[in-house]
Design a protein around this motif. Structure first.
Motif, PDB file in Angstrom:
ATOM      1  N   ALA A 437      27.874  46.916  38.063  1.00  0.00           N
ATOM      2  CA  ALA A 437      28.582  45.631  38.144  1.00  0.00           C
ATOM      3  C   ALA A 437      30.064  45.845  38.449  1.00  0.00           C
ATOM      4  CB  ALA A 437      28.417  44.865  36.832  1.00  0.00           C
ATOM      5  N   THR A 438      30.646  46.869  37.851  1.00  0.00           N
ATOM      6  CA  THR A 438      32.055  47.176  38.124  1.00  0.00           C
ATOM      7  C   THR A 438      32.237  47.609  39.571  1.00  0.00           C
ATOM      8  OG1 THR A 438      32.395  47.826  35.821  1.00  0.00           O
ATOM      9  CG2 THR A 438      34.008  48.606  37.435  1.00  0.00           C
ATOM     10  N   TRP A 440      30.381  46.824  42.143  1.00  0.00           N
ATOM     11  CA  TRP A 440      30.229  45.626  42.990  1.00  0.00           C
ATOM     12  C   TRP A 440      31.506  44.794  42.951  1.00  0.00           C
ATOM     13  CZ3 TRP A 440      30.561  40.423  41.890  1.00  0.00           C
ATOM     14  CH2 TRP A 440      30.128  39.560  42.895  1.00  0.00           C
ATOM     15  N   SER A 441      32.103  44.671  41.772  1.00  0.00           N
ATOM     16  CA  SER A 441      33.315  43.864  41.628  1.00  0.00           C
ATOM     17  C   SER A 441      34.492  44.483  42.360  1.00  0.00           C
ATOM     18  CB  SER A 441      33.647  43.691  40.141  1.00  0.00           C
ATOM     19  OG  SER A 441      32.621  42.994  39.467  1.00  0.00           O
ATOM     20  N   ARG A 444      34.030  43.778  45.946  1.00  0.00           N
ATOM     21  CA  ARG A 444      34.346  42.364  46.179  1.00  0.00           C
ATOM     22  C   ARG A 444      35.857  42.155  46.236  1.00  0.00           C
ATOM     23  NH1 ARG A 444      35.626  37.713  43.519  1.00  0.00           N
ATOM     24  NH2 ARG A 444      34.576  35.796  44.230  1.00  0.00           N
ATOM     25  N   ALA A 445      36.595  42.817  45.335  1.00  0.00           N
ATOM     26  CA  ALA A 445      38.054  42.690  45.349  1.00  0.00           C
ATOM     27  C   ALA A 445      38.632  43.202  46.665  1.00  0.00           C
ATOM     28  CB  ALA A 445      38.660  43.444  44.168  1.00  0.00           C
ATOM     29  N   HIS A 448      38.347  40.571  49.166  1.00  0.00           N
ATOM     30  CA  HIS A 448      38.974  39.281  48.859  1.00  0.00           C
ATOM     31  C   HIS A 448      40.458  39.471  48.536  1.00  0.00           C
ATOM     32  CE1 HIS A 448      34.744  38.134  48.484  1.00  0.00           C
ATOM     33  NE2 HIS A 448      35.127  36.883  48.628  1.00  0.00           N
ATOM     34  N   ARG A 452      41.007  40.324  41.669  1.00  0.00           N
ATOM     35  CA  ARG A 452      40.049  40.858  40.709  1.00  0.00           C
ATOM     36  C   ARG A 452      39.299  39.711  40.042  1.00  0.00           C
ATOM     37  NH1 ARG A 452      41.584  46.260  40.100  1.00  0.00           N
ATOM     38  NH2 ARG A 452      40.843  46.636  37.972  1.00  0.00           N
ATOM     39  N   ASN A 453      37.983  39.855  39.916  1.00  0.00           N
ATOM     40  CA  ASN A 453      37.177  38.792  39.313  1.00  0.00           C
ATOM     41  C   ASN A 453      37.247  38.855  37.788  1.00  0.00           C
ATOM     42  OD1 ASN A 453      35.486  40.902  38.579  1.00  0.00           O
ATOM     43  ND2 ASN A 453      33.843  40.372  40.017  1.00  0.00           N
ATOM     44  N   LEU A 455      35.158  39.912  35.546  1.00  0.00           N
ATOM     45  CA  LEU A 455      34.747  41.182  34.947  1.00  0.00           C
ATOM     46  C   LEU A 455      35.886  42.187  34.994  1.00  0.00           C
ATOM     47  CD1 LEU A 455      32.725  43.193  33.770  1.00  0.00           C
ATOM     48  CD2 LEU A 455      31.942  43.664  36.108  1.00  0.00           C
ATOM     49  N   LEU A 456      36.522  42.334  36.150  1.00  0.00           N
ATOM     50  CA  LEU A 456      37.615  43.302  36.268  1.00  0.00           C
ATOM     51  C   LEU A 456      38.802  42.909  35.395  1.00  0.00           C
ATOM     52  CD1 LEU A 456      37.576  44.113  40.084  1.00  0.00           C
ATOM     53  CD2 LEU A 456      36.514  45.383  38.216  1.00  0.00           C
ATOM     54  N   LYS A 457      39.080  41.610  35.312  1.00  0.00           N
ATOM     55  CA  LYS A 457      40.180  41.160  34.454  1.00  0.00           C
ATOM     56  C   LYS A 457      39.879  41.446  32.982  1.00  0.00           C
ATOM     57  CE  LYS A 457      41.915  37.545  37.559  1.00  0.00           C
ATOM     58  NZ  LYS A 457      42.073  36.085  37.776  1.00  0.00           N
TER      59      LYS A 457
END
Length: 468
Positions: A437-438, A440-441, A444-445, A448, A452-453, A455-457
Motif C-alpha cells: 500500500a505504501t 502504491w501510494s 501515486r504521489a 500527482h 501525499r495521500n 496513508l503517506l501523511k
C-alpha cells in the motif's frame, strides 16, 4: 497524470538493448581470491559474522584498535558477494539516508549527524589512500535532477538548506544532457563513486594484512551464551569467542528479537557496454558525477572507469514472507522497465546495449537508515537497516559496534540515532499489505505532483514516512 517515464518506448529497442545481457553483477565479474573454510574448531577474541562492508570494516578497525587480539571473520558465501558486490558504488556522506529523512527524525542532532557523515567520508578516503586500496575511488560529487515540475522547488529548498548548488535547466543539461531534466542540485563534496566489489576485496586484503583470519563458505547458525565465553555454531566447527559483531544485514538475524526490525527489498540494476567517445560526447558528463532523480521511485546512475553507465533503481520489490531468494533476482518486467526509462532519459543513446543485469536485496527498516544494539550481556553488537545507502555508512556503523563492545561512551554512541531503535514491521500478512500500500501510494504521489495521500501523511505523522 503521467510522469516523463510513462512515455512510450519502442519495444523492439528494449528487446535489442537487453538481448545480449548477462545475468550477474558486472562488479563481481572479476578474479576474486578464495579464502578457506575452517578445518577445525576456532577460538578468538572477536568474531565478525558477515563478509560484506560492515563486517570487513568491523574486522579491520577491531584489529587496528586492538592489535594484540585474535580477530576472525566468517562469511557464509564469498567476500562481498551480496549487497557489497552489487550496489551502484555511490559513497554518500549521509548517515541518515538523506538530509530530509535525518532532519525529520532527529532535528536536534541533524547538524551533528551531517558533520559526522562528512568526517566519516573524508576519513574513509584517507584510509583508502593510506592502505593503498585499489577501489577506483573518485570524489565526483552528486547531481540530483528534477524530472517533473514540482521537483524543481524541492531542489531550490535543498539549495537554501545548503545541500548544494541549484542549477537551472540550461546549467544542469550542460553537466549531463537529458531532455528529461528541468533543474539540478550539485553537491560537489558529499559523494564519491567506487567499484563496490573491488572495495570489498581490497578491504579483505587489508584485514588479512593486519592479521584478521578470514573464512568463507562458513554459515553461522546459532549464538550460545552463558559462561565466560560465547559459542557460535556454524555449518562447520564451533567458534568460541569473547565478543561478536553481527554484520549479516539483510539476512535473518541470529538474534530472533531483531527479525521483525528489517525486511528485504529487491533493487535492480543494468550496465551498458562501454560508451565510445562519440557516444559519451552526446551526453556530456565530463565531471562524472553520480546522478539520481528526485522522485519517490527514483533512478540512480553513474559511469564506471571504462565508461559504462550503471543504471538502477525505480522498482523496489518486496516479496511476501521476508525471504531472501535468488529466484527473485531475474525479474524481466523490471529490467525491461529500467531499459525503457534509460532510453527516455538518454534518447541520443539508442545505439547502446546492456551487457549485464542483476539484482540484490536491501535491508530496510521503518526509519530507512541504520540501527544498532547490544545483546547477550553486551557481548554481541549488531547493526542493520542501511536501506541501500551503506557504502560509507557501514564504516561509521562498524566503529559504533566496536565502541559498544568496548563499553566506552563516545560522541557516536551518545547519538539518539544510535540509542533508539526503529519500530518493527508487523508480522505477515500485515507487513506485505502495508508495504504494498505504501509503494502504491508513493507511485501515486509521483504521478500527482508529489502530493501525499492520507496513508503517506499518516505514516509521516507517526515518524514512518519515507522522505529521502
Amino acid at each position: 497524470m503521467n510522469t516523463v517515464f510513462d512515455a512510450a518506448v519502442d519495444p523492439a529497442l528494449v528487446d535489442r538493448s537487453l538481448a545480449g545481457s548477462t545475468f550477474g553483477s558486472m562488479w563481481l565479474d572479476i578474479p576474486r581470491p578464495h579464502y578457506p573454510a575452517p578445518s577445525g574448531s576456532l577460538t578468538c577474541d572477536t568474531l565478525v559474522i558477515g563478509g560484506g562492508y560492515t563486517g570487513l570494516w568491523s574486522a579491520l578497525h577491531a584489529a587496528r584498535r586492538h592489535p594484540d587480539r585474535r580477530i576472525v571473520l566468517l562469511e557464509a558465501d564469498r567476500i562481498g558477494w551480496a549487497a557489497s558486490g552489487r550496489n551502484g558504488g555511490f559513497v554518500d556522506a549521509s548517515l541518515t539516508h538523506g538530509f530530509e529523512n535525518g532532519k525529520s527524525r532527529w532535528p536536534n542532532e541533524i547538524d551533528t549527524l551531517e558533520r559526522m557523515g562528512m568526517e566519516n567520508l573524508d576519513g574513509m578516503q584517507a584510509e583508502i589512500t593510506e592502505l593503498g586500496l585499489d577501489s577506483e575511488w573518485q570524489r565526483t560529487g552528486m547531481l540530483t535532477v528534477a524530472t517533473e515540475p514540482h521537483q524543481v522547488e524541492w531542489l531550490r529548498e535543498a539549495a537554501a538548506d545548503d545541500q548544494g548548488q541549484f542549477l537551472d535547466v540550461a546549467q544542469v543539461r550542460d553537466e549531463v544532457d537529458s531532455p528529461t531534466y528541468r533543474a539540478g542540485l550539485f553537491s560537489p563534496d558529499t559523494c564519491a563513486i567506487v567499484n563496490p566489489a573491488k572495495l570489498a576485496l581490497e578491504l579483505a586484503r587489508a584485514c588479512r594484512d593486519v592479521g584478521v583470519e578470514i573464512f568463507e563458505h562458513t554459515s553461522a547458525t546459532e549464538i550460545i551464551s552463558g559462561g565466560a565465553a560465547l559459542r557460535v555454531r556454524t555449518d562447520g566447527p564451533v567458534v568460541t569467542c569473547r565478543q561478536v559483531v553481527l554484520a549479516t544485514n539483510v539476512f535473518p538475524s541470529l538474534l530472533r528479537r531483531n527479525r521483525l526490525l528489517t525486511v528485504p527489498v529487491y533493487d535492480y540494476v543494468l550496465a551498458t557496454e562501454p560508451l565510445t567517445d562519440a557516444q559519451l560526447d552526446r551526453i556530456g558528463w565530463q565531471r562524472r558525477q553520480g546522478v539520481g532523480d528526485s522522485a519517490n521511485q527514483f533512478h540512480y546512475y553513474r559511469l564506471s572507469m571504462d565508461n559504462r553507465i550503471v543504471w538502477g533503481g525505480y522498482d523496489a520489490i518486496y516479496h511476501f514472507g521476508r525471504r531472501v531468494r535468488s529466484a527473485y533476482e531475474d525479474r524481466q518486467d523490471t529490467y525491461r522497465k529500467l531499459a525503457a526509462h534509460f532510453f527516455v532519459t538518454f534518447p541520443q543513446l539508442d545505439d547502446v546495449r546492456f551487457t549485464h543485469r542483476w539484482a540484490g536485496a536491501i535491508d530496510t527498516n521503518t526509519r530507512f537508515c541504520a540501527h544498532w544494539g547490544l545483546a547477550r550481556e553486551g557481548r554481541v553488537a549488531y547493526v542493520n537497516g542501511f536501506t541501500g545507502l551503506g557504502v560509507a555508512a557501514t564504516r561509521f556503523a562498524a566503529d559504533v559496534c566496536l565502541d559498544l563492545l568496548d563499553g566506552v561512551e563516545t560522541p557516536r554512541t551518545r547519538l539518539e540515532m544510535v540509542r533508539k531503535k526503529p519500530l518493527p514491521f508487523p508480522p505477515e500478512p500485515l507487513a506485505s499489505i502495508g508495504i504494498q500500500a505504501t509503494r502504491w501510494s508513493l507511485d501515486r504521489a509521483d504521478h500527482h505532483g508529489g502530493r501525499r495521500n492520507l496513508l503517506l501523511k499518516a505514516l509521516d505523522a507517526a515518524g514512518l514516512g519515507f522522505d529521502s
